[in-house]
Design a protein around this motif. Structure first.
Motif, PDB file in Angstrom:
ATOM      1  N   PRO A 166       0.830  -1.212   0.000  1.00  0.00           N
ATOM      2  CA  PRO A 166       0.000   0.000   0.000  1.00  0.00           C
ATOM      3  C   PRO A 166       0.865   1.264   0.000  1.00  0.00           C
ATOM      4  O   PRO A 166       1.906   1.303   0.649  1.00  0.00           O
ATOM      5  CB  PRO A 166      -0.792  -0.123   1.309  1.00  0.00           C
ATOM      6  N   ALA A 167       0.431   2.279  -0.712  1.00  0.00           N
ATOM      7  CA  ALA A 167       1.207   3.511  -0.816  1.00  0.00           C
ATOM      8  C   ALA A 167       1.280   4.216   0.535  1.00  0.00           C
ATOM      9  O   ALA A 167       0.322   4.203   1.307  1.00  0.00           O
ATOM     10  CB  ALA A 167       0.580   4.434  -1.848  1.00  0.00           C
ATOM     11  N   SER A 168       2.421   4.810   0.835  1.00  0.00           N
ATOM     12  CA  SER A 168       2.581   5.582   2.064  1.00  0.00           C
ATOM     13  C   SER A 168       2.413   7.079   1.804  1.00  0.00           C
ATOM     14  O   SER A 168       2.340   7.870   2.738  1.00  0.00           O
ATOM     15  CB  SER A 168       3.957   5.323   2.675  1.00  0.00           C
ATOM     16  N   GLU A 169       2.341   7.463   0.523  1.00  0.00           N
ATOM     17  CA  GLU A 169       2.183   8.860   0.153  1.00  0.00           C
ATOM     18  C   GLU A 169       1.105   8.997  -0.920  1.00  0.00           C
ATOM     19  O   GLU A 169       0.751   8.023  -1.589  1.00  0.00           O
ATOM     20  CB  GLU A 169       3.502   9.439  -0.364  1.00  0.00           C
ATOM     21  N   HIS A 185     -13.549  24.652   6.613  1.00  0.00           N
ATOM     22  CA  HIS A 185     -12.197  24.585   7.177  1.00  0.00           C
ATOM     23  C   HIS A 185     -11.940  23.217   7.814  1.00  0.00           C
ATOM     24  O   HIS A 185     -10.894  22.595   7.587  1.00  0.00           O
ATOM     25  CB  HIS A 185     -12.009  25.669   8.243  1.00  0.00           C
ATOM     26  N   VAL A 186     -12.891  22.766   8.626  1.00  0.00           N
ATOM     27  CA  VAL A 186     -12.709  21.478   9.308  1.00  0.00           C
ATOM     28  C   VAL A 186     -12.736  20.324   8.303  1.00  0.00           C
ATOM     29  O   VAL A 186     -11.950  19.373   8.412  1.00  0.00           O
ATOM     30  CB  VAL A 186     -13.782  21.286  10.398  1.00  0.00           C
ATOM     31  N   LYS A 187     -13.618  20.394   7.329  1.00  0.00           N
ATOM     32  CA  LYS A 187     -13.669  19.350   6.300  1.00  0.00           C
ATOM     33  C   LYS A 187     -12.343  19.276   5.549  1.00  0.00           C
ATOM     34  O   LYS A 187     -11.846  18.175   5.257  1.00  0.00           O
ATOM     35  CB  LYS A 187     -14.805  19.614   5.323  1.00  0.00           C
ATOM     36  N   ALA A 188     -11.768  20.443   5.226  1.00  0.00           N
ATOM     37  CA  ALA A 188     -10.476  20.469   4.531  1.00  0.00           C
ATOM     38  C   ALA A 188      -9.393  19.796   5.370  1.00  0.00           C
ATOM     39  O   ALA A 188      -8.559  19.041   4.851  1.00  0.00           O
ATOM     40  CB  ALA A 188     -10.083  21.902   4.200  1.00  0.00           C
ATOM     41  N   MET A 189      -9.411  20.048   6.678  1.00  0.00           N
ATOM     42  CA  MET A 189      -8.432  19.399   7.551  1.00  0.00           C
ATOM     43  C   MET A 189      -8.652  17.888   7.575  1.00  0.00           C
ATOM     44  O   MET A 189      -7.703  17.105   7.572  1.00  0.00           O
ATOM     45  CB  MET A 189      -8.528  19.953   8.979  1.00  0.00           C
ATOM     46  N   GLY A 190      -9.915  17.486   7.578  1.00  0.00           N
ATOM     47  CA  GLY A 190     -10.216  16.052   7.546  1.00  0.00           C
ATOM     48  C   GLY A 190      -9.712  15.392   6.280  1.00  0.00           C
ATOM     49  O   GLY A 190      -9.176  14.282   6.311  1.00  0.00           O
ATOM     50  N   ASP A 191      -9.849  16.080   5.153  1.00  0.00           N
ATOM     51  CA  ASP A 191      -9.375  15.541   3.877  1.00  0.00           C
ATOM     52  C   ASP A 191      -7.848  15.439   3.861  1.00  0.00           C
ATOM     53  O   ASP A 191      -7.286  14.433   3.411  1.00  0.00           O
ATOM     54  CB  ASP A 191      -9.842  16.429   2.721  1.00  0.00           C
ATOM     55  N   ILE A 192      -7.174  16.486   4.342  1.00  0.00           N
ATOM     56  CA  ILE A 192      -5.709  16.500   4.327  1.00  0.00           C
ATOM     57  C   ILE A 192      -5.146  15.440   5.256  1.00  0.00           C
ATOM     58  O   ILE A 192      -4.197  14.722   4.903  1.00  0.00           O
ATOM     59  CB  ILE A 192      -5.187  17.898   4.730  1.00  0.00           C
ATOM     60  N   MET A 193      -5.727  15.326   6.437  1.00  0.00           N
ATOM     61  CA  MET A 193      -5.213  14.396   7.450  1.00  0.00           C
ATOM     62  C   MET A 193      -5.771  12.985   7.289  1.00  0.00           C
ATOM     63  O   MET A 193      -5.446  12.089   8.057  1.00  0.00           O
ATOM     64  CB  MET A 193      -5.541  14.923   8.847  1.00  0.00           C
ATOM     65  N   ASN A 194      -6.627  12.793   6.276  1.00  0.00           N
ATOM     66  CA  ASN A 194      -7.262  11.495   6.035  1.00  0.00           C
ATOM     67  C   ASN A 194      -8.098  11.072   7.245  1.00  0.00           C
ATOM     68  O   ASN A 194      -8.088   9.912   7.666  1.00  0.00           O
ATOM     69  CB  ASN A 194      -6.218  10.426   5.705  1.00  0.00           C
ATOM     70  N   ARG A 195      -8.810  12.044   7.799  1.00  0.00           N
ATOM     71  CA  ARG A 195      -9.693  11.799   8.938  1.00  0.00           C
ATOM     72  C   ARG A 195     -11.099  12.330   8.599  1.00  0.00           C
ATOM     73  O   ARG A 195     -11.676  13.107   9.344  1.00  0.00           O
ATOM     74  CB  ARG A 195      -9.151  12.488  10.193  1.00  0.00           C
ATOM     75  N   PRO A 238       2.034  12.481   3.178  1.00  0.00           N
ATOM     76  CA  PRO A 238       1.753  11.158   3.735  1.00  0.00           C
ATOM     77  C   PRO A 238       0.277  10.799   3.603  1.00  0.00           C
ATOM     78  O   PRO A 238      -0.593  11.689   3.647  1.00  0.00           O
ATOM     79  CB  PRO A 238       2.152  11.314   5.214  1.00  0.00           C
ATOM     80  N   VAL A 239      -0.014   9.525   3.461  1.00  0.00           N
ATOM     81  CA  VAL A 239      -1.399   9.083   3.334  1.00  0.00           C
ATOM     82  C   VAL A 239      -2.205   9.466   4.572  1.00  0.00           C
ATOM     83  O   VAL A 239      -3.328   9.951   4.477  1.00  0.00           O
ATOM     84  CB  VAL A 239      -1.457   7.553   3.109  1.00  0.00           C
ATOM     85  N   LYS A 240      -1.617   9.268   5.759  1.00  0.00           N
ATOM     86  CA  LYS A 240      -2.274   9.686   6.995  1.00  0.00           C
ATOM     87  C   LYS A 240      -1.237  10.344   7.883  1.00  0.00           C
ATOM     88  O   LYS A 240      -0.605   9.702   8.719  1.00  0.00           O
ATOM     89  CB  LYS A 240      -2.940   8.517   7.710  1.00  0.00           C
ATOM     90  N   PRO A 241      -1.036  11.654   7.737  1.00  0.00           N
ATOM     91  CA  PRO A 241       0.007  12.352   8.488  1.00  0.00           C
ATOM     92  C   PRO A 241      -0.267  12.332   9.992  1.00  0.00           C
ATOM     93  O   PRO A 241      -1.414  12.294  10.429  1.00  0.00           O
ATOM     94  CB  PRO A 241      -0.067  13.783   7.955  1.00  0.00           C
TER      95      PRO A 241
END
Length: 319
Positions: free
Chosen positions: A41-44, A151-161, A57-60
């Motif tokens: 599985p990809a790490s990035e 803003h929170v949704k964007a953070m969720g997308d970036i952090m994979n959360r 990173p996939v999940k920073p």
């Protein structure tokens, strides 16, 4: 010949048994998680943002932010570092987060020392972005492009959360509903509410950001017609400067007023409040003017809005 043949068969059986026993080893489990091509599985991954594309990173886990500390905390991520003024606003919730200087005056050496695997910025100049990118992959999320939920949704997308961001959104909207229920017998349905911010040379009438988000989005109060028209054109409408002469166009049944902390702004409010234009505003006539604390109401983060919700209930119930 027969002995040699049996020896070969025995060796083959032994090899097969060994292979079978090894199928539950950690290496085998890792291989089992690989895709059909045999790749791990990809790490990035490639992430598109305001400054282009960047490999993150996939999940920073180790992240520094120049803007979105409250939003990251809302999805369960405690950043390694953030600007000092944002940490002060959060109080105890900021415990363990290192200061990286002030907004616009970042300590790049401190950011490097924290060794982040990802940096999340708000609106920054190209030069700042280039400096940050030398330290770690950097994602830019423009502040004015989103409301607080965005803003929170964007953070969720970036952090994979993404699921954490969605859970926060659901819980936050439930808080809005709870406050509306507390105030349903205080604020009359269909009445309008305006928000003025008094500055030394200007009066700003606010839309749906900062002060306006809590009043118009959370409490669902009705803005004056000119503000409503602007919001319909731009769902993230911030504010408009108006002259004293134009205040009657932005009149309302309820009026919320804030003043910058400097003496000139306070003096300006004192001057305005003595005019006939001010005295004839419906909210002033009916004693429905409420002063908002700038420190509490000027912020536009999840934590700021929670404090605003608490204060507005207290403020209106006293009236």
């Amino acid at each position: 010949m027969r002995r040699s043949k049996f020896a070969c068969i025995g060796a083959l059986v032994l090899i097969l048994m060994t292979a079978g026993c090894g199928s539950n080893s950690p290496d085998s489990k890792q291989a089992a998680s690989a895709d059909s091509s045999g790749a791990k599985p990809a790490s990035e991954r490639i992430y598109k943002h305001a400054m282009g594309e960047v490999k993150i990173p996939v999940k920073p886990e180790k992240v520094v932010t120049l803007q979105y500390v409250s939003q990251l905390l809302s999805i369960g991520v405690k950043p390694l570092g953030a600007p000092a003024n944002l940490l002060e606003d959060l109080g105890e919730k900021a415990a363990g987060i290192e200061s990286i200087g002030d907004v616009g005056k970042y300590n790049f050496e401190k950011i490097l020392e924290l060794q982040p695997e990802l940096i999340i910025a708000g609106d920054v100049e190209q030069e700042t972005y280039d400096q940050l990118s030398k330290i770690a992959p950097t994602v830019v999320v423009p502040w004015m492009d989103y409301d607080v939920f965005g803003h929170v949704k964007a953070m969720g997308d970036i952090m994979n959360r993404q699921s954490e961001a969605e859970a926060w959104s659901t819980a936050f909207r439930a808080k809005f509903q709870a406050v509306r229920e507390q105030l349903q017998n205080i604020i009359e349905p269909g009445k309008t509410a305006a928000i003025y911010n008094i500055r030394p040379k200007e009066i700003y009438v606010y839309g749906v950001r900062n002060f306006g988000f809590t009043l118009y989005k959370a409490l669902e109060l009705t803005p004056p017609p000119p503000v409503k028209k602007e919001i319909e054109k731009n769902p993230n409408f911030w504010a408009v400067p108006v002259s004293l002469e134009l205040l009657p166009e932005y009149a309302s049944d309820y009026l919320f007023v804030s003043v910058f902390g400097d003496d000139d702004s306070k003096k300006r409010l004192d001057e305005i409040s003595k005019t006939a234009l001010w005295a004839n505003l419906p909210a002033v006539k009916n004693n429905r003017v409420y002063m908002l604390n700038l420190d509490t109401w000027f912020g536009y983060t999840p934590h700021d809005i929670e404090k605003q919700l608490q204060e507005i209930v207290s403020l209106l119930k006293k009236s």
